[in-house]
Design a protein around this motif. Structure first.
Motif, PDB file in Angstrom:
ATOM      1  N   MET A 164       0.843  -1.204   0.000  1.00 57.68           N
ATOM      2  CA  MET A 164       0.000   0.000   0.000  1.00 57.68           C
ATOM      3  C   MET A 164       0.877   1.253   0.000  1.00 57.68           C
ATOM      4  N   ILE A 165       0.649   2.120  -0.965  1.00 58.11           N
ATOM      5  CA  ILE A 165       1.374   3.387  -1.047  1.00 58.11           C
ATOM      6  C   ILE A 165       0.601   4.450  -0.268  1.00 58.11           C
ATOM      7  N   HIS A 166       1.319   5.232   0.523  1.00 57.04           N
ATOM      8  CA  HIS A 166       0.707   6.294   1.307  1.00 57.04           C
ATOM      9  C   HIS A 166       1.074   7.639   0.682  1.00 57.04           C
ATOM     10  N   VAL A 167       0.060   8.435   0.379  1.00 55.38           N
ATOM     11  CA  VAL A 167       0.250   9.758  -0.211  1.00 55.38           C
ATOM     12  C   VAL A 167      -0.027  10.811   0.854  1.00 55.38           C
ATOM     13  N   HIS A 168       0.976  11.614   1.143  1.00 44.20           N
ATOM     14  CA  HIS A 168       0.811  12.692   2.115  1.00 44.20           C
ATOM     15  C   HIS A 168       0.450  13.949   1.330  1.00 44.20           C
ATOM     16  N   HIS A 169      -0.824  14.306   1.442  1.00 37.00           N
ATOM     17  CA  HIS A 169      -1.463  15.270   0.556  1.00 37.00           C
ATOM     18  C   HIS A 169      -1.822  16.538   1.312  1.00 37.00           C
ATOM     19  N   LEU A 170      -1.195  17.621   0.929  1.00 37.51           N
ATOM     20  CA  LEU A 170      -1.513  18.929   1.493  1.00 37.51           C
ATOM     21  C   LEU A 170      -2.610  19.564   0.659  1.00 37.51           C
ATOM     22  N   GLU A 171      -3.680  20.034   1.315  1.00 38.85           N
ATOM     23  CA  GLU A 171      -4.778  20.634   0.562  1.00 38.85           C
ATOM     24  C   GLU A 171      -4.274  21.796  -0.295  1.00 38.85           C
ATOM     25  N   LYS A 172      -4.901  21.972  -1.445  1.00 36.20           N
ATOM     26  CA  LYS A 172      -4.531  23.028  -2.385  1.00 36.20           C
ATOM     27  C   LYS A 172      -3.050  22.951  -2.736  1.00 36.20           C
ATOM     28  N   SER A 173      -2.601  21.772  -3.132  1.00 28.20           N
ATOM     29  CA  SER A 173      -1.188  21.596  -3.463  1.00 28.20           C
ATOM     30  C   SER A 173      -1.048  20.799  -4.753  1.00 28.20           C
ATOM     31  N   ARG A 174       0.159  20.368  -5.030  1.00 31.99           N
ATOM     32  CA  ARG A 174       0.455  19.690  -6.287  1.00 31.99           C
ATOM     33  C   ARG A 174       0.311  18.175  -6.193  1.00 31.99           C
ATOM     34  N   SER A 175      -0.299  17.699  -5.114  1.00 33.33           N
ATOM     35  CA  SER A 175      -0.422  16.257  -4.914  1.00 33.33           C
ATOM     36  C   SER A 175      -1.375  15.600  -5.898  1.00 33.33           C
ATOM     37  N   HIS A 176      -2.312  16.375  -6.457  1.00 32.57           N
ATOM     38  CA  HIS A 176      -3.328  15.779  -7.323  1.00 32.57           C
ATOM     39  C   HIS A 176      -2.713  14.983  -8.474  1.00 32.57           C
ATOM     40  N   ARG A 177      -1.621  15.493  -9.041  1.00 35.92           N
ATOM     41  CA  ARG A 177      -1.055  14.797 -10.193  1.00 35.92           C
ATOM     42  C   ARG A 177      -0.434  13.467  -9.793  1.00 35.92           C
ATOM     43  N   VAL A 178       0.099  13.372  -8.579  1.00 38.43           N
ATOM     44  CA  VAL A 178       0.630  12.099  -8.099  1.00 38.43           C
ATOM     45  C   VAL A 178      -0.508  11.106  -7.907  1.00 38.43           C
ATOM     46  N   ILE A 179      -1.610  11.584  -7.352  1.00 45.43           N
ATOM     47  CA  ILE A 179      -2.773  10.704  -7.167  1.00 45.43           C
ATOM     48  C   ILE A 179      -3.320  10.283  -8.522  1.00 45.43           C
ATOM     49  N   TRP A 180      -3.300  11.187  -9.498  1.00 48.32           N
ATOM     50  CA  TRP A 180      -3.747  10.840 -10.854  1.00 48.32           C
ATOM     51  C   TRP A 180      -2.907   9.695 -11.410  1.00 48.32           C
ATOM     52  N   LEU A 181      -1.592   9.772 -11.254  1.00 48.79           N
ATOM     53  CA  LEU A 181      -0.732   8.702 -11.753  1.00 48.79           C
ATOM     54  C   LEU A 181      -1.020   7.387 -11.035  1.00 48.79           C
ATOM     55  N   LEU A 182      -1.250   7.434  -9.747  1.00 52.13           N
ATOM     56  CA  LEU A 182      -1.594   6.215  -9.007  1.00 52.13           C
ATOM     57  C   LEU A 182      -2.892   5.612  -9.529  1.00 52.13           C
ATOM     58  N   GLU A 183      -3.848   6.463  -9.878  1.00 50.52           N
ATOM     59  CA  GLU A 183      -5.093   5.970 -10.464  1.00 50.52           C
ATOM     60  C   GLU A 183      -4.837   5.359 -11.834  1.00 50.52           C
ATOM     61  N   LEU A 184      -4.016   6.007 -12.641  1.00 55.53           N
ATOM     62  CA  LEU A 184      -3.693   5.472 -13.965  1.00 55.53           C
ATOM     63  C   LEU A 184      -2.988   4.122 -13.863  1.00 55.53           C
ATOM     64  N   LEU A 185      -2.131   3.992 -12.852  1.00 53.40           N
ATOM     65  CA  LEU A 185      -1.394   2.746 -12.643  1.00 53.40           C
ATOM     66  C   LEU A 185      -2.242   1.674 -11.965  1.00 53.40           C
ATOM     67  N   GLU A 186      -3.422   2.073 -11.486  1.00 56.48           N
ATOM     68  CA  GLU A 186      -4.350   1.174 -10.794  1.00 56.48           C
ATOM     69  C   GLU A 186      -3.695   0.540  -9.562  1.00 56.48           C
ATOM     70  N   LEU A 187      -2.974   1.382  -8.812  1.00 52.30           N
ATOM     71  CA  LEU A 187      -2.310   0.930  -7.592  1.00 52.30           C
ATOM     72  C   LEU A 187      -3.168   1.258  -6.378  1.00 52.30           C
ATOM     73  N   GLU A 188      -3.033   0.453  -5.342  1.00 52.02           N
ATOM     74  CA  GLU A 188      -3.711   0.741  -4.090  1.00 52.02           C
ATOM     75  C   GLU A 188      -2.939   1.828  -3.338  1.00 52.02           C
ATOM     76  N   TYR A 189      -3.664   2.782  -2.800  1.00 47.07           N
ATOM     77  CA  TYR A 189      -3.011   3.861  -2.067  1.00 47.07           C
ATOM     78  C   TYR A 189      -3.969   4.418  -1.023  1.00 47.07           C
ATOM     79  N   GLU A 190      -3.375   5.089  -0.053  1.00 51.31           N
ATOM     80  CA  GLU A 190      -4.139   5.762   0.991  1.00 51.31           C
ATOM     81  C   GLU A 190      -3.691   7.212   1.057  1.00 51.31           C
ATOM     82  N   ILE A 191      -4.655   8.124   1.164  1.00 49.34           N
ATOM     83  CA  ILE A 191      -4.346   9.551   1.208  1.00 49.34           C
ATOM     84  C   ILE A 191      -4.390  10.042   2.652  1.00 49.34           C
ATOM     85  N   HIS A 192      -3.347  10.736   3.052  1.00 54.14           N
ATOM     86  CA  HIS A 192      -3.302  11.392   4.358  1.00 54.14           C
ATOM     87  C   HIS A 192      -3.359  12.897   4.100  1.00 54.14           C
TER      88      HIS A 192
END
Length: 223
Positions: free
Chosen positions: A1-29
């Motif tokens: 499980m990949i953990h994404v440390h996501h700050l609101e209103k930041s550049r994390s969205h594109r990392v989450i997009w790639l995780l979705e494209l890769l169809e990987l399991e992840y958790e957002i903090h």
């Protein structure tokens, strides 16, 4: 499980997009910004010493910087997808260029524009007119002409090749997604149909829509 440390209103969205494209399991903090300073909370420094976002944790590895994260995810989990073949030298060079251009050339200008747009709002009432004048001068004489030049450059590339490096969507498209949406949110795209088309294709992508469902809208920049 990949953990994404996501700050609101930041550049994390594109990392989450790639995780979705890769169809990987992840958790957002999710971390909230300070209402007054807009800075990240100290809790992020427990994840990475600089306290910045995005950061991912994959097993024993902690990886910061969007470009490094994208490179890591594509190389480790992409199985040859989301990047051009090395034999396609032109696409490979484009891919590497735009992967670095996003943060190295374009984002500093966008961030400066954001900062100067907020200076009058953050200034004491007594000096606000002066701050507004300085902010407007810097933006009109330096930042806007620079951004116009960059937008013309990006527009020409997209008109010729549609994407930023290889088949849609590549890691370079993922990396460029944030500044492209930032341009859409701050500047008119009437004279830039290729840029507008890129942002429309991004926002209509099912994987991106899943990002918005999980992480919320990307609204860091205002008109």
């Amino acid at each position: 499980m990949i953990h994404v440390h996501h700050l609101e209103k930041s550049r994390s969205h594109r990392v989450i997009w790639l995780l979705e494209l890769l169809e990987l399991e992840y958790e957002i903090h999710v971390y909230k910004r300070n209402d007054k300073t807009m800075q990240a909370p100290k809790a992020l420094k427990e994840v990475h010493p600089l306290g910045k976002s995005p950061v991912i944790v994959d097993g024993e590895l902690t990886i910061a910087e969007s470009g490094a994260i994208i490179d890591y995810l594509v190389e480790r989990y992409g199985q040859g997808r989301f990047k051009p073949e090395p034999e396609n030298v032109e696409a490979w060079v484009d891919y590497r260029y735009w992967l670095h251009y996003a943060e190295g050339s374009l984002m500093p200008l966008l961030l400066m524009s954001l900062v100067f747009s907020h200076i009058p709002k953050q200034s004491p009432a007594l000096v606000r007119p002066v701050a507004k004048g300085i902010s407007s001068t810097v933006r009109e004489r330096f930042l806007d002409p620079q951004l116009d030049q960059h937008m013309a450059f990006i527009e020409a590339h997209l008109r010729a090749k549609e994407n930023f490096g290889g088949a849609w969507p590549s890691g370079a498209d993922v990396q460029m997604s944030f500044p492209m949406l930032a341009l859409k949110g701050t500047r008119s795209l009437g004279n830039y149909p290729a840029i507008a088309g890129f942002t429309q294709r991004l926002e209509s992508d099912p994987a991106w829509q899943r990002v918005i469902e999980r992480a919320g809208p990307l609204d860091i920049l205002e008109r």
